[in-house]
Design a protein around this motif. Structure first.
Motif, mmCIF file in Angstrom:
data_model
loop_
_atom_site.group_PDB
_atom_site.id
_atom_site.type_symbol
_atom_site.label_atom_id
_atom_site.label_comp_id
_atom_site.label_asym_id
_atom_site.label_seq_id
_atom_site.Cartn_x
_atom_site.Cartn_y
_atom_site.Cartn_z
ATOM 1 N N GLY A 1 11.071 37.562 83.058
ATOM 2 C CA GLY A 1 12.227 37.314 82.203
ATOM 3 C C GLY A 1 12.778 38.511 81.463
ATOM 4 O O GLY A 1 13.871 38.432 80.903
ATOM 5 N N CYS A 2 12.073 39.616 81.460
ATOM 6 C CA CYS A 2 12.577 40.779 80.722
ATOM 7 C C CYS A 2 13.895 41.235 81.351
ATOM 8 O O CYS A 2 14.033 41.255 82.573
ATOM 9 N N PRO A 3 14.902 41.553 80.525
ATOM 10 C CA PRO A 3 16.216 41.924 81.060
ATOM 11 C C PRO A 3 16.192 43.085 82.054
ATOM 12 O O PRO A 3 16.963 43.088 83.004
ATOM 13 N N ILE A 4 15.293 44.042 81.874
ATOM 14 C CA ILE A 4 15.247 45.164 82.820
ATOM 15 C C ILE A 4 14.641 44.706 84.145
ATOM 16 O O ILE A 4 15.099 45.117 85.210
ATOM 17 N N SER A 5 13.643 43.808 84.109
ATOM 18 C CA SER A 5 13.135 43.238 85.363
ATOM 19 C C SER A 5 14.259 42.532 86.103
ATOM 20 O O SER A 5 14.389 42.656 87.323
ATOM 21 N N ARG A 6 15.050 41.805 85.376
ATOM 22 C CA ARG A 6 16.153 41.055 85.981
ATOM 23 C C ARG A 6 17.283 41.973 86.452
ATOM 24 O O ARG A 6 18.055 41.610 87.332
ATOM 25 N N LEU A 7 17.367 43.168 85.895
ATOM 26 C CA LEU A 7 18.398 44.137 86.278
ATOM 27 C C LEU A 7 18.353 44.442 87.765
ATOM 28 O O LEU A 7 19.385 44.625 88.401
ATOM 29 N N PHE A 8 17.180 44.482 88.329
ATOM 30 C CA PHE A 8 17.044 44.885 89.722
ATOM 31 C C PHE A 8 17.704 43.914 90.687
ATOM 32 O O PHE A 8 17.846 44.212 91.847
ATOM 33 N N ASN A 9 18.125 42.768 90.189
ATOM 34 C CA ASN A 9 18.873 41.812 90.993
ATOM 35 C C ASN A 9 20.275 41.594 90.426
ATOM 36 O O ASN A 9 20.945 40.639 90.791
ATOM 37 N N ALA A 10 20.698 42.460 89.543
ATOM 38 C CA ALA A 10 21.957 42.288 88.836
ATOM 39 C C ALA A 10 23.158 42.655 89.703
ATOM 40 O O ALA A 10 23.062 43.453 90.642
ATOM 41 N N GLU A 11 24.283 42.074 89.347
ATOM 42 C CA GLU A 11 25.554 42.494 89.950
ATOM 43 C C GLU A 11 25.873 43.880 89.420
ATOM 44 O O GLU A 11 25.750 44.150 88.225
ATOM 45 N N ILE A 12 26.292 44.755 90.284
ATOM 46 C CA ILE A 12 26.692 46.103 89.890
ATOM 47 C C ILE A 12 28.157 46.271 90.258
ATOM 48 O O ILE A 12 28.529 46.067 91.415
ATOM 49 N N THR A 13 28.955 46.599 89.256
ATOM 50 C CA THR A 13 30.384 46.820 89.505
ATOM 51 C C THR A 13 30.690 48.296 89.329
ATOM 52 O O THR A 13 29.910 49.049 88.742
ATOM 53 N N LEU A 14 31.848 48.709 89.815
ATOM 54 C CA LEU A 14 32.215 50.122 89.768
ATOM 55 C C LEU A 14 33.720 50.286 89.622
ATOM 56 O O LEU A 14 34.491 49.610 90.306
ATOM 57 N N ASP A 15 34.099 51.167 88.716
ATOM 58 C CA ASP A 15 35.464 51.690 88.657
ATOM 59 C C ASP A 15 35.333 53.181 88.895
ATOM 60 O O ASP A 15 34.595 53.848 88.165
#
Length: 143
Positions: free
Chosen positions: A124-138
């Protein structure tokens, strides 16, 4: 509620000869040097994997403290190290895994409660969950 925090990096030059600096909005990091030599050759300075490791270790430790609180336990100390592995395949370099190693001193805790809290913190730690996060780019090219 959405909270946003910022980190920034500036890079100048080619991959092997170039140099960069990394900073955080809070000022915790201010123009800390990084480059090919700090990432691959062990020279003084930082690198992205080390920063991810520090972020993951600190986030996990806080999450574990929260999960222990849900078990009515208060840690005296939590010490976590995150080892980030950078591998290479035909597509290039990638982070293949992160290993968390933690040692906690928790008065009154039993192994079952600790194991449950640690598992929940890892998931549940947010950084653990980051590895599956949506990544956007401008991306903008200046001329």
């Amino acid at each position: 509620m959405a909270i946003q925090k910022k980190g920034s990096a500036e890079w100048k030059g080619s991959l092997k000869k170039g140099k960069g600096v990394v900073s955080t909005e809070s000022g915790a990091l201010k123009e800390n040097p990084y480059g090919f030599n700090t990432r691959f050759e062990g020279q003084p300075g930082t690198n992205p994997e080390e920063l991810i490791g520090a972020a993951h270790a600190s986030c996990f430790s806080m999450a574990l403290s929260m999960m222990l609180g849900e078990e009515d336990l208060e840690p005296e100390s939590i010490n976590t190290e995150a080892t980030v592995t950078l591998d290479q395949d035909d597509s290039g370099f990638y982070v293949s895994k992160v290993h968390l190693q933690t040692v906690a001193k928790i008065p009154g805790a039993d192994q079952t409660a600790f194991d449950r809290a640690a598992k929940n913190a890892k998931e549940g730690c947010p950084i653990s969950r980051l590895f599956n996060a949506e990544i956007t780019l401008d991306a903008k090219l200046e001329g």
